[in-house]
Design a protein around this motif. Structure first.
Motif, mmCIF file in Angstrom:
data_model
loop_
_atom_site.group_PDB
_atom_site.id
_atom_site.type_symbol
_atom_site.label_atom_id
_atom_site.label_comp_id
_atom_site.label_asym_id
_atom_site.label_seq_id
_atom_site.Cartn_x
_atom_site.Cartn_y
_atom_site.Cartn_z
ATOM 1 N N LYS A 412 0.585 -1.354 0.002
ATOM 2 C CA LYS A 412 0.086 -0.090 0.018
ATOM 3 C C LYS A 412 0.738 1.411 0.230
ATOM 4 O O LYS A 412 0.017 2.362 -0.366
ATOM 5 N N ASP A 413 2.068 1.139 0.252
ATOM 6 C CA ASP A 413 2.884 2.522 0.528
ATOM 7 C C ASP A 413 3.388 3.049 -0.613
ATOM 8 O O ASP A 413 3.350 2.424 -1.640
ATOM 9 N N VAL A 414 3.095 4.577 -0.512
ATOM 10 C CA VAL A 414 3.313 5.270 -1.704
ATOM 11 C C VAL A 414 4.771 5.160 -2.278
ATOM 12 O O VAL A 414 5.256 5.147 -3.346
ATOM 13 N N GLU A 415 5.858 4.864 -1.296
ATOM 14 C CA GLU A 415 7.342 4.558 -1.788
ATOM 15 C C GLU A 415 7.250 3.337 -2.396
ATOM 16 O O GLU A 415 7.861 3.042 -3.681
ATOM 17 N N SER A 416 6.860 2.215 -1.921
ATOM 18 C CA SER A 416 6.895 0.844 -2.512
ATOM 19 C C SER A 416 6.328 0.961 -4.011
ATOM 20 O O SER A 416 6.701 0.450 -4.634
ATOM 21 N N LEU A 417 4.978 1.517 -4.160
ATOM 22 C CA LEU A 417 4.487 1.556 -5.304
ATOM 23 C C LEU A 417 5.162 2.543 -6.297
ATOM 24 O O LEU A 417 5.079 2.141 -7.406
ATOM 25 N N GLY A 418 5.854 3.404 -5.891
ATOM 26 C CA GLY A 418 6.457 4.372 -6.723
ATOM 27 C C GLY A 418 7.765 3.676 -7.312
ATOM 28 O O GLY A 418 7.896 4.060 -8.453
ATOM 29 N N PHE A 419 8.546 3.150 -6.564
ATOM 30 C CA PHE A 419 9.537 2.523 -7.246
ATOM 31 C C PHE A 419 9.238 1.260 -7.941
ATOM 32 O O PHE A 419 9.867 0.879 -9.135
ATOM 33 N N PHE A 420 8.046 0.329 -7.468
ATOM 34 C CA PHE A 420 7.750 -0.653 -8.425
ATOM 35 C C PHE A 420 7.178 -0.231 -9.764
ATOM 36 O O PHE A 420 7.630 -0.983 -10.832
ATOM 37 N N ASN A 421 6.293 0.866 -9.741
ATOM 38 C CA ASN A 421 5.680 1.304 -11.109
ATOM 39 C C ASN A 421 6.894 1.772 -11.801
ATOM 40 O O ASN A 421 6.550 1.686 -12.989
ATOM 41 N N GLU A 422 7.828 2.549 -11.452
ATOM 42 C CA GLU A 422 9.079 2.984 -12.094
ATOM 43 C C GLU A 422 9.578 1.958 -12.869
ATOM 44 O O GLU A 422 9.864 2.125 -14.111
ATOM 45 N N VAL A 423 9.891 0.726 -12.444
ATOM 46 C CA VAL A 423 10.591 -0.241 -13.150
ATOM 47 C C VAL A 423 9.665 -1.022 -14.001
ATOM 48 O O VAL A 423 10.045 -1.610 -15.130
ATOM 49 N N VAL A 424 8.498 -1.128 -13.525
ATOM 50 C CA VAL A 424 7.405 -1.783 -14.648
ATOM 51 C C VAL A 424 7.295 -0.888 -15.681
ATOM 52 O O VAL A 424 7.313 -1.423 -17.239
ATOM 53 N N ALA A 425 7.360 0.489 -15.761
ATOM 54 C CA ALA A 425 7.326 1.366 -17.057
ATOM 55 C C ALA A 425 8.762 1.326 -17.748
ATOM 56 O O ALA A 425 8.358 1.381 -18.976
ATOM 57 N N LEU A 426 9.628 0.685 -17.367
ATOM 58 C CA LEU A 426 10.926 0.505 -18.076
ATOM 59 C C LEU A 426 10.731 -0.661 -18.785
ATOM 60 O O LEU A 426 11.342 -0.939 -19.681
ATOM 61 N N GLY A 427 9.880 -1.651 -18.421
ATOM 62 C CA GLY A 427 9.562 -2.807 -18.999
ATOM 63 C C GLY A 427 10.845 -3.995 -19.059
ATOM 64 O O GLY A 427 10.916 -4.945 -19.584
ATOM 65 N N ASP A 428 11.681 -3.865 -17.961
ATOM 66 C CA ASP A 428 12.896 -4.930 -17.741
ATOM 67 C C ASP A 428 12.274 -5.908 -16.955
ATOM 68 O O ASP A 428 12.278 -5.553 -15.565
ATOM 69 N N GLU A 429 12.036 -6.935 -17.272
ATOM 70 C CA GLU A 429 11.388 -8.216 -16.695
ATOM 71 C C GLU A 429 12.346 -8.632 -15.274
ATOM 72 O O GLU A 429 11.886 -8.888 -14.269
ATOM 73 N N LYS A 430 13.664 -8.618 -15.799
ATOM 74 C CA LYS A 430 14.577 -8.956 -14.573
ATOM 75 C C LYS A 430 14.664 -8.129 -13.571
ATOM 76 O O LYS A 430 14.657 -8.323 -12.313
ATOM 77 N N LYS A 431 14.592 -6.593 -13.928
ATOM 78 C CA LYS A 431 14.631 -5.610 -12.905
ATOM 79 C C LYS A 431 13.289 -5.699 -12.048
ATOM 80 O O LYS A 431 13.273 -5.230 -10.737
ATOM 81 N N ILE A 432 12.197 -5.938 -12.725
ATOM 82 C CA ILE A 432 10.774 -6.050 -12.094
ATOM 83 C C ILE A 432 11.103 -6.995 -11.105
ATOM 84 O O ILE A 432 10.583 -6.917 -9.813
ATOM 85 N N ALA A 433 11.368 -8.158 -11.570
ATOM 86 C CA ALA A 433 11.715 -9.285 -10.351
ATOM 87 C C ALA A 433 12.339 -9.183 -9.441
ATOM 88 O O ALA A 433 12.095 -9.193 -8.282
ATOM 89 N N ALA A 434 13.619 -8.514 -9.659
ATOM 90 C CA ALA A 434 14.594 -8.130 -8.501
ATOM 91 C C ALA A 434 14.163 -7.065 -7.608
ATOM 92 O O ALA A 434 14.426 -7.171 -6.390
#
Length: 583
Positions: A412-434
């Motif tokens: 739920k945290d704004v920081e957690s979701l901010g960092f996660f959504n940032e890497v999702v936008a980059l489309g790098d599956e390995k970085k998303i998993a990491a």
């Protein structure tokens, strides 16, 4: 596993400020105890559990923000400093909480969040209403820049803590305002003396006059910014915004501002102060804040140890970096010894609302046996370190991180979701998993799960059939306070014992000198604590304690420490912990 406590007949009676020997306990109100069945913890719920904290040995309750807020950052975005968020209760409830603490010989401190406000605060509404408004300069406004193509760009290239720029465009007045965190958290302008005076009166004296005993001061070293606002060096070439903590941490007027706060507000009330001191990794930087002669803060939180495992603070924070025990020990030794020979002071903590659970980060929670041994070892580690001890809710029962089977939808945290959504936008599956892996260890969300009170539905945090604001941990029926209260050998029972031990031998554990043994040993954490003098003249003595803790999941042989005080030759093998006290 076992413990050996050789008690000295004389307890420790200190003559130092009360807060040095006190045990502080942080309450995150949304997750502590819901009294009215709305799925959100509240102040009446906390009051109902004051005797639980008193019995544990808590001296001071630190209540995280409960002020009026849009709750975009769980109350660290305050819209009214003198009102209580309705789901937490009322001003009358705070008064009752103060009385409940004081009647038991306990104290209460509140969070002071004055680097920024909510964008819904009346001050900011006025500030953004026009460039000529008297409160315009209470926040930090700058005109835009333009690139070579004529496109509008922010005043600097600084990256914020929650991803993106530190600047937000205001269409109405055609300027940017500074926000180190979210766009909904505009930074106050501490350069403006009228703004500072209002902070002291509205956010501090109001609560001190009601009887609170001090403050935990949020982001305390960020009030003074570089007023020339230069661009930060390009350290992340592929990113549009650059890390720039040197532009706003420990700035040119920071000690002036904090000294003013101390002399004008804190000292007249004899209020205790503990500051959140981020991005300040050197003892030489920290000491000026906590030197008694400087008259600034009583103590601060320094984060080198608790942030072990995190990636870069601004880019890739949740790309987990494993670390050996020797690195942990080195950080502990640095901050245990930096005040020796000075008039400064230190804090001891391994959990708070911004980090994953200690037993899941520094221990092993994979089996019930290793979880229990880990939680007790962490309890002993914290209780035997020099400085003022801070516990976080649920630490005393060994609460764990959320299960790895839970998906990102539980975060739920704004920081957690901010960092996660940032890497999702980059489309790098390995970085998303990491990043998801790192969040499963480090995310702020873990510490915010509802407190596990008992085996009833929703762990006793809220009523049956109610949807709590965060999901209750799957293991609450096995891991809860009620179950542990019935077992003196439980993690909770052990915390009660070591807190009593800490207070009895305060000369050693609260005030003593720290000496690390075997710094390169990657299995055992071993140190000697030497106490300040007990008694006077020829009867005076320095008591010492040897602490040996096993940070592995296997039996370890006790090291040869007979010369340092403790294990006799051929002593038993150690699974978890041991303490030896002697002269």
């Amino acid at each position: 596993m076992g413990s050996n406590f050789f008690h000295h007949p004389d307890g420790w009676v200190g003559t130092t400020p009360w807060w040095k020997d006190a045990v502080f306990y942080q309450v995150y109100p949304a997750s502590f105890k819901d009294s009215n069945g709305d799925g959100w913890g509240d102040i009446p719920g906390l009051i109902s559990k004051i005797d639980y904290l008193h019995h544990l040995g808590v001296d001071v309750v630190w209540l995280s923000p409960m002020f009026e807020s849009p709750q975009q950052d769980m109350g660290y975005d305050i819209s009214d400093y003198q009102a209580v968020y309705a789901r937490y209760g009322t001003l009358a409830d705070v008064d009752q909480l103060i009385a409940a603490c004081h009647s038991r010989g306990m104290k209460l401190i509140l969070d002071l969040v004055v680097n920024h406000t909510s964008d819904q605060h009346a001050w900011f509404r006025e500030s953004r209403s026009s460039k000529s408004n008297p409160k315009r300069d209470w926040y930090i406004w700058k005109p835009p820049r333009y690139d070579n193509a004529g496109y509008r760009i922010p005043p600097t290239n600084w990256r914020g803590y929650f991803a993106g720029s530190t600047w937000t465009w205001d269409e109405a007045t055609q300027e940017y305002y500074l926000n180190l965190y979210g766009p909904f958290q505009p930074d106050l302008n501490w350069e403006n003396p009228e703004c500072r005076a209002a902070i002291y009166e509205v956010a501090m004296r109001f609560w001190l006059d009601r009887g609170i005993d001090g403050f935990r001061i949020d982001t305390v070293n960020k009030y003074s910014k570089r007023t020339d606002f230069p661009d930060a060096p390009i350290t992340c070439p592929d990113a549009p915004h650059q890390p720039a903590p040197e532009m706003w941490c420990n700035g040119p007027r920071i000690h002036e501002f904090i000294h003013e706060m101390q002399t004008q507000v804190l000292a007249p009330y004899n209020a205790v102060s503990v500051g959140e001191l981020s991005n300040t990794p050197l003892p030489s930087q920290v000491l000026p804040y906590v030197s008694a002669a400087a008259r600034e803060l009583d103590m601060v939180f320094e984060f080198s140890m608790i942030r072990l495992g995190t990636g870069d603070l601004f880019h890739g924070k949740y790309l987990y970096r494993p670390f050996p025990l020797s690195v942990l020990k080195r950080h502990v030794a640095t901050w245990q010894t930096f005040i020796e020979g000075t008039d400064g002071w230190h804090t001891v903590f391994c959990e708070n609302h911004d980090n994953g659970r200690a037993v899941s980060r520094f221990g092993d929670d994979s089996t019930p046996e290793l979880w229990e041994a880990s939680a007790k070892t962490i309890a002993l580690w914290q209780a035997t370190l020099t400085g003022t001890l801070f516990l976080y809710q649920g630490q005393e029962i060994g609460m764990k991180n959320m299960p790895r089977s839970w998906g990102i939808e539980e975060y739920k945290d704004v920081e957690s979701l901010g960092f996660f959504n940032e890497v999702v936008a980059l489309g790098d599956e390995k970085k998303i998993a990491a990043t998801l892996h790192g969040l499963q260890i480090l995310a702020r969300d873990h510490s915010r799960l509802p407190f596990q009170w008992d085996e009833s539905p929703n762990s006793g945090f809220t009523g049956e059939g109610v949807a709590p604001w965060m999901r209750v941990h799957d293991e609450y029926r096995e891991l809860n306070a009620a179950k542990q209260l019935q077992d003196p050998e439980s993690v909770l029972g052990f915390y009660g014992k070591v807190l009593k031990l800490r207070k009895k031998y305060g000369d050693i554990f609260v005030h003593g000198k720290f000496k690390l043994l075997f710094p390169e040993d990657e299995s055992l954490f071993t140190y000697v604590k030497e106490g300040v003098e007990v008694g006077h003249g020829s009867d005076g003595e320095h008591r010492r304690a040897l602490v040996v803790m096993n940070f592995t999941s296997r039996d370890q042989k006790c090291p040869n420490v007979s010369s340092a005080l403790g294990c006799r030759k051929g002593e038993e093998r150690l699974l978890s912990w041991a303490v030896f006290i002697g002269k």
